[in-house]
Write an enzyme that holds these catalytic residues in place. Sequence first.
Site, mmCIF file in Angstrom:
data_model
loop_
_atom_site.group_PDB
_atom_site.id
_atom_site.type_symbol
_atom_site.label_atom_id
_atom_site.label_comp_id
_atom_site.label_asym_id
_atom_site.label_seq_id
_atom_site.Cartn_x
_atom_site.Cartn_y
_atom_site.Cartn_z
ATOM 1 N N HIS A 91 38.186 53.579 32.641
ATOM 2 C CA HIS A 91 36.825 53.638 32.098
ATOM 3 C C HIS A 91 36.621 54.949 31.338
ATOM 4 O O HIS A 91 36.082 54.960 30.228
ATOM 5 C CB HIS A 91 35.785 53.555 33.225
ATOM 6 C CG HIS A 91 35.822 52.290 33.997
ATOM 7 N ND1 HIS A 91 35.911 52.279 35.375
ATOM 8 C CD2 HIS A 91 35.776 50.988 33.605
ATOM 9 C CE1 HIS A 91 35.901 51.027 35.792
ATOM 10 N NE2 HIS A 91 35.829 50.224 34.738
ATOM 11 N N LYS A 102 26.345 41.369 45.012
ATOM 12 C CA LYS A 102 27.582 42.102 45.262
ATOM 13 C C LYS A 102 27.271 43.343 46.077
ATOM 14 O O LYS A 102 26.307 44.044 45.824
ATOM 15 C CB LYS A 102 28.184 42.576 43.933
ATOM 16 C CG LYS A 102 29.116 41.642 43.260
ATOM 17 C CD LYS A 102 29.662 42.327 42.026
ATOM 18 C CE LYS A 102 30.931 41.694 41.526
ATOM 19 N NZ LYS A 102 31.412 42.349 40.320
ATOM 20 N N ARG A 157 42.414 45.341 29.329
ATOM 21 C CA ARG A 157 43.706 45.685 29.920
ATOM 22 C C ARG A 157 44.762 44.620 29.684
ATOM 23 O O ARG A 157 45.934 44.926 29.537
ATOM 24 C CB ARG A 157 43.556 45.898 31.433
ATOM 25 C CG ARG A 157 42.772 47.121 31.810
ATOM 26 C CD ARG A 157 42.592 47.262 33.324
ATOM 27 N NE ARG A 157 41.792 46.148 33.830
ATOM 28 C CZ ARG A 157 42.175 45.319 34.790
ATOM 29 N NH1 ARG A 157 43.308 45.474 35.402
ATOM 30 N NH2 ARG A 157 41.398 44.322 35.158
ATOM 31 N N SER A 182 39.092 48.749 39.015
ATOM 32 C CA SER A 182 38.218 49.165 40.117
ATOM 33 C C SER A 182 38.554 48.424 41.403
ATOM 34 O O SER A 182 38.570 49.012 42.480
ATOM 35 C CB SER A 182 36.751 48.930 39.747
ATOM 36 O OG SER A 182 36.350 49.795 38.722
#
Length: 151
Positions: A23, A47, A96, A133
Amino acid sequence: MTPKSAERIALFAGSFDPFTIGHHSVVERALPLFDRIIIAIGENSGKSGSSTVEERIAHITGIYTGNDKVKVMAYSGLTVDLCHREGAGWLLRGVRTVADFEYERNLADINREISGIETVLLFTLPEQACVSSSVVRELARYGHDVSKFLP
């Protein structure tokens, strides 16, 4: 769609739980492209994160202390609505993998369709492609040192 201001403002949205070197790399590499970057931490009541939104704001703000081109905030709702409120004309995203690209392309298409906001994709540096993450959270949960994955 033209942004409200002449300023080139990008919004980089995510859960950032945690904010990784990947990030950080995206933000650092995008800074020369934009006048300001807003790092927007999405609040999702469905979440539960490993840290609170307030802790993530404090952590990320600390990374960019002294850099007035970066603003950190929390939000809920549609990301493109936040773009309009903040005068951001672009969404900034990191990619990614090919799977990330397909997902981000679909989001970019729908976001452009409903709001006119364009998405700028920056590819992750090859040496950071394995850092996510969720992987960092998993390693930390099992007691591994994750400091090399965090800015």
